[in-house]
Design a protein around this motif. Structure first.
Motif, PDB file in Angstrom:
ATOM      1  N   PHE A  39       0.836  -1.199   0.000  1.00 19.30           N
ATOM      2  CA  PHE A  39       0.000   0.000   0.000  1.00 19.30           C
ATOM      3  C   PHE A  39       0.875   1.256   0.000  1.00 19.30           C
ATOM      4  O   PHE A  39       0.642   2.207  -0.756  1.00 19.30           O
ATOM      5  CB  PHE A  39      -0.923  -0.022   1.224  1.00 19.30           C
ATOM      6  N   LYS A  40       1.898   1.246   0.820  1.00 19.37           N
ATOM      7  CA  LYS A  40       2.800   2.402   0.907  1.00 19.37           C
ATOM      8  C   LYS A  40       3.512   2.637  -0.427  1.00 19.37           C
ATOM      9  O   LYS A  40       3.622   3.779  -0.902  1.00 19.37           O
ATOM     10  CB  LYS A  40       3.816   2.183   2.027  1.00 19.37           C
ATOM     11  N   SER A  41       3.989   1.564  -1.058  1.00 18.57           N
ATOM     12  CA  SER A  41       4.665   1.697  -2.352  1.00 18.57           C
ATOM     13  C   SER A  41       3.716   2.222  -3.422  1.00 18.57           C
ATOM     14  O   SER A  41       4.101   3.030  -4.279  1.00 18.57           O
ATOM     15  CB  SER A  41       5.245   0.346  -2.787  1.00 18.57           C
ATOM     16  N   TYR A  42       2.482   1.770  -3.373  1.00 20.22           N
ATOM     17  CA  TYR A  42       1.443   2.227  -4.304  1.00 20.22           C
ATOM     18  C   TYR A  42       1.241   3.736  -4.181  1.00 20.22           C
ATOM     19  O   TYR A  42       1.264   4.476  -5.176  1.00 20.22           O
ATOM     20  CB  TYR A  42       0.165   1.466  -3.983  1.00 20.22           C
ATOM     21  N   LEU A  43       1.082   4.203  -2.961  1.00 22.65           N
ATOM     22  CA  LEU A  43       0.851   5.631  -2.742  1.00 22.65           C
ATOM     23  C   LEU A  43       2.083   6.457  -3.108  1.00 22.65           C
ATOM     24  O   LEU A  43       1.961   7.556  -3.668  1.00 22.65           O
ATOM     25  CB  LEU A  43       0.454   5.879  -1.289  1.00 22.65           C
ATOM     26  N   GLU A  44       3.261   5.940  -2.829  1.00 25.53           N
ATOM     27  CA  GLU A  44       4.487   6.653  -3.192  1.00 25.53           C
ATOM     28  C   GLU A  44       4.621   6.781  -4.706  1.00 25.53           C
ATOM     29  O   GLU A  44       5.069   7.817  -5.212  1.00 25.53           O
ATOM     30  CB  GLU A  44       5.703   5.931  -2.608  1.00 25.53           C
ATOM     31  N   PHE A  45       4.222   5.737  -5.422  1.00 25.03           N
ATOM     32  CA  PHE A  45       4.282   5.789  -6.878  1.00 25.03           C
ATOM     33  C   PHE A  45       3.300   6.831  -7.415  1.00 25.03           C
ATOM     34  O   PHE A  45       3.630   7.612  -8.322  1.00 25.03           O
ATOM     35  CB  PHE A  45       3.973   4.415  -7.464  1.00 25.03           C
ATOM     36  N   ILE A  46       2.105   6.854  -6.844  1.00 18.62           N
ATOM     37  CA  ILE A  46       1.114   7.864  -7.239  1.00 18.62           C
ATOM     38  C   ILE A  46       1.663   9.267  -6.981  1.00 18.62           C
ATOM     39  O   ILE A  46       1.549  10.166  -7.827  1.00 18.62           O
ATOM     40  CB  ILE A  46      -0.206   7.653  -6.470  1.00 18.62           C
ATOM     41  N   GLN A  47       2.265   9.451  -5.822  1.00 24.71           N
ATOM     42  CA  GLN A  47       2.830  10.761  -5.497  1.00 24.71           C
ATOM     43  C   GLN A  47       3.934  11.147  -6.481  1.00 24.71           C
ATOM     44  O   GLN A  47       4.048  12.313  -6.875  1.00 24.71           O
ATOM     45  CB  GLN A  47       3.362  10.757  -4.064  1.00 24.71           C
ATOM     46  N   GLY A  48       4.740  10.172  -6.896  1.00 29.37           N
ATOM     47  CA  GLY A  48       5.785  10.448  -7.876  1.00 29.37           C
ATOM     48  C   GLY A  48       5.210  10.919  -9.198  1.00 29.37           C
ATOM     49  O   GLY A  48       5.736  11.847  -9.829  1.00 29.37           O
ATOM     50  N   LEU A  49       4.121  10.302  -9.624  1.00 30.35           N
ATOM     51  CA  LEU A  49       3.456  10.716 -10.861  1.00 30.35           C
ATOM     52  C   LEU A  49       2.879  12.125 -10.722  1.00 30.35           C
ATOM     53  O   LEU A  49       3.013  12.962 -11.621  1.00 30.35           O
ATOM     54  CB  LEU A  49       2.337   9.729 -11.209  1.00 30.35           C
ATOM     55  N   MET A  50       2.250  12.383  -9.580  1.00 34.88           N
ATOM     56  CA  MET A  50       1.623  13.686  -9.376  1.00 34.88           C
ATOM     57  C   MET A  50       2.657  14.804  -9.242  1.00 34.88           C
ATOM     58  O   MET A  50       2.421  15.934  -9.676  1.00 34.88           O
ATOM     59  CB  MET A  50       0.708  13.631  -8.150  1.00 34.88           C
ATOM     60  N   GLU A  51       3.804  14.484  -8.652  1.00 31.40           N
ATOM     61  CA  GLU A  51       4.874  15.486  -8.549  1.00 31.40           C
ATOM     62  C   GLU A  51       5.401  15.883  -9.920  1.00 31.40           C
ATOM     63  O   GLU A  51       5.935  16.985 -10.094  1.00 31.40           O
ATOM     64  CB  GLU A  51       6.003  14.943  -7.672  1.00 31.40           C
ATOM     65  N   ALA A  52       5.235  14.982 -10.893  1.00 34.09           N
ATOM     66  CA  ALA A  52       5.617  15.291 -12.276  1.00 34.09           C
ATOM     67  C   ALA A  52       4.462  15.953 -13.027  1.00 34.09           C
ATOM     68  O   ALA A  52       4.501  16.060 -14.258  1.00 34.09           O
ATOM     69  CB  ALA A  52       6.045  14.016 -12.993  1.00 34.09           C
ATOM     70  N   GLU A  53       3.446  16.366 -12.284  1.00 39.56           N
ATOM     71  CA  GLU A  53       2.274  17.068 -12.824  1.00 39.56           C
ATOM     72  C   GLU A  53       1.465  16.196 -13.779  1.00 39.56           C
ATOM     73  O   GLU A  53       0.897  16.681 -14.764  1.00 39.56           O
ATOM     74  CB  GLU A  53       2.689  18.383 -13.495  1.00 39.56           C
ATOM     75  N   LEU A  54       1.417  14.911 -13.480  1.00 37.93           N
ATOM     76  CA  LEU A  54       0.556  13.995 -14.222  1.00 37.93           C
ATOM     77  C   LEU A  54      -0.703  13.721 -13.408  1.00 37.93           C
ATOM     78  O   LEU A  54      -0.641  13.506 -12.190  1.00 37.93           O
ATOM     79  CB  LEU A  54       1.280  12.676 -14.496  1.00 37.93           C
ATOM     80  N   SER A  55      -1.846  13.729 -14.082  1.00 36.99           N
ATOM     81  CA  SER A  55      -3.097  13.340 -13.434  1.00 36.99           C
ATOM     82  C   SER A  55      -3.121  11.823 -13.305  1.00 36.99           C
ATOM     83  O   SER A  55      -2.640  11.109 -14.185  1.00 36.99           O
ATOM     84  CB  SER A  55      -4.291  13.809 -14.265  1.00 36.99           C
ATOM     85  N   VAL A  56      -3.697  11.329 -12.216  1.00 36.76           N
ATOM     86  CA  VAL A  56      -3.711   9.883 -11.978  1.00 36.76           C
ATOM     87  C   VAL A  56      -5.136   9.395 -11.764  1.00 36.76           C
ATOM     88  O   VAL A  56      -5.843   9.883 -10.876  1.00 36.76           O
ATOM     89  CB  VAL A  56      -2.844   9.499 -10.759  1.00 36.76           C
ATOM     90  N   ILE A  57      -5.541   8.445 -12.601  1.00 34.28           N
ATOM     91  CA  ILE A  57      -6.800   7.723 -12.409  1.00 34.28           C
ATOM     92  C   ILE A  57      -6.446   6.396 -11.756  1.00 34.28           C
ATOM     93  O   ILE A  57      -5.722   5.584 -12.341  1.00 34.28           O
ATOM     94  CB  ILE A  57      -7.520   7.461 -13.743  1.00 34.28           C
TER      95      ILE A  57
END
Length: 391
Positions: free
Chosen positions: A200-218
């Motif tokens: 779960f933690k790795s999942y959220l960290e990956f999402i945060q990495g995408l969002m920090e690159a200004e990518l929207s995440v579905i």
């Protein structure tokens, strides 16, 4: 943050819930469950305009008949899929798939991807040459003015491998033409609720990495853990009916003639942040009405089941519509809150759910299986603590 219905078998239930109960902001249509002609003919344009179409190239040689109703599906367009030969038709398939999404005027464009169960060294290379590059070429050629999302089907093993995860982030974030990622993760967990802290933690960290690159995440195929994911204010989360729309796997794309016993009916109880077997819920309702009043949140759908006096069947719609409505309400409750306030609210809900579970136990109620218990709550509480620390 949007809430999409993750459509699957009996998509009509999602559509009815969206139309009649105003649950969610749109639908992610599933071609393995919904034939091309039917999607184009019976779904109202105003629904398509706020919805998405997942091309589902995950198993490109799938023999599922509804997938073959789409002329761009790899097995169909090649009359027998071959990895070695697909590159020759990749640009044609991309054009046809893009044309379908544009013709139906879906909210955004989704670039398909293949699912790989292992950590293969050429994951990026295969996705790039077979799907991403052909699609982006078609988007540029057609001058499409819509958001473009790249499908990223992953395994928990991929999330846990730092080098692999970093390579994926570097690859995905290198495309200025891509607005976001449609993220699907096969957690391969034995429990219905996500209880593995590291995953779960790795999942959220990956999402945060995408969002920090200004990518929207579905975040696709969410179960109840979606309300924890929503703390990050992602572009969208999903709600689904059957369990295979609340957890990603490729089972639905495989031919399997083996009969499976249907699951026991369950009811979603938002105050417990969990689904509970109907038989246990009925036991509490009949034997412990005071406790039932504490844990139960009624909807017209659940009240209809109770009023019928009949044990529901998993193939009937009312308990799923009950779930859609209540989970959508929970998402609405945290919309507009700051990240800190979302964490506080959800921690309070977890504490309250834990207390209710203690009261259930004190009343000597025995659950039929461990999935009805609150064993996920300590993990989710810890996840929220880590999210708060990172603020």
């Amino acid at each position: 943050m949007k809430v999409f219905h993750q459509a699957g078998h009996q998509t009509i239930w999602n559509l009815e819930s969206f139309r009649e109960d105003n649950t969610g902001d749109g639908v992610i249509f599933s071609p393995v469950h919904f034939a091309s002609e039917r999607l184009e003919r019976i779904v109202e344009q105003e629904i398509k305009e706020v919805s998405l179409f997942d091309p589902q190239f995950y198993v490109p040689d799938s023999q599922k008949s509804k997938l073959h109703s789409y002329d761009f599906f790899p097995e169909k367009i090649m009359n027998g899929f071959s990895t070695n030969d697909y590159e020759a038709v990749a640009y044609e398939a991309a054009k046809l798939c893009l044309d379908f999404q544009v013709r139906n005027d879906f909210e955004s464009i989704i670039i398909p991807a293949r699912y790989f169960p292992e950590l293969i060294s050429d994951y990026v290379t295969q996705q790039k040459k077979h799907f991403v590059d052909p699609f982006l070429a078609a988007v540029e050629r057609e001058n499409i003015d819509k958001k473009v999302f790249l499908t990223l089907p992953m395994t928990a093993m991929m999330l846990m491998d730092e080098e692999f995860k970093t390579n994926l982030l570097n690859w995905v974030t290198a495309y200025p033409e891509i607005d976001g990622v449609y993220l699907l993760v096969n957690f391969n967990e034995p429990t219905k609720q996500l209880q593995n802290f590291a995953k779960f933690k790795s999942y959220l960290e990956f999402i945060q990495g995408l969002m920090e690159a200004e990518l929207s995440v579905i975040c696709g195929y969410c179960n109840t853990e979606g309300i924890i994911v929503a703390v990050l204010d992602v572009y969208a989360v999903t709600i689904g009916a059957y369990e295979n729309t609340r957890g990603f796997s490729i089972d639905k794309f495989l031919e399997n003639d083996q009969e499976r016993r249907g699951p026991a009916p369950r009811i979603y109880l938002p105050k417990l942040l969990n689904w509970v077997r109907w038989d246990t819920a009925e036991e509490i309702r009949e034997d412990l009405p005071g406790l039932w009043e504490k844990i139960y949140t009624p909807t017209e759908h659940s009240e209809g089941v109770i009023a019928s006096g009949q044990r529901p069947h998993f193939s009937q719609p009312l308990l799923y519509k009950h779930h859609f409505k209540l989970l959508a309400d929970q998402y609405s409750e945290i919309r507009g809150l700051s990240m800190s306030d979302r964490i506080t609210l959800l921690q309070e809900k977890i504490i309250e759910a834990s207390k209710l579970y203690e009261e259930i136990e004190d009343n000597r109620v025995i659950f039929f299986d461990s999935n009805c218990k609150g064993e996920h709550l300590p993990v989710w509480n810890r996840i929220l603590r880590h999210l708060r620390t990172a603020l």
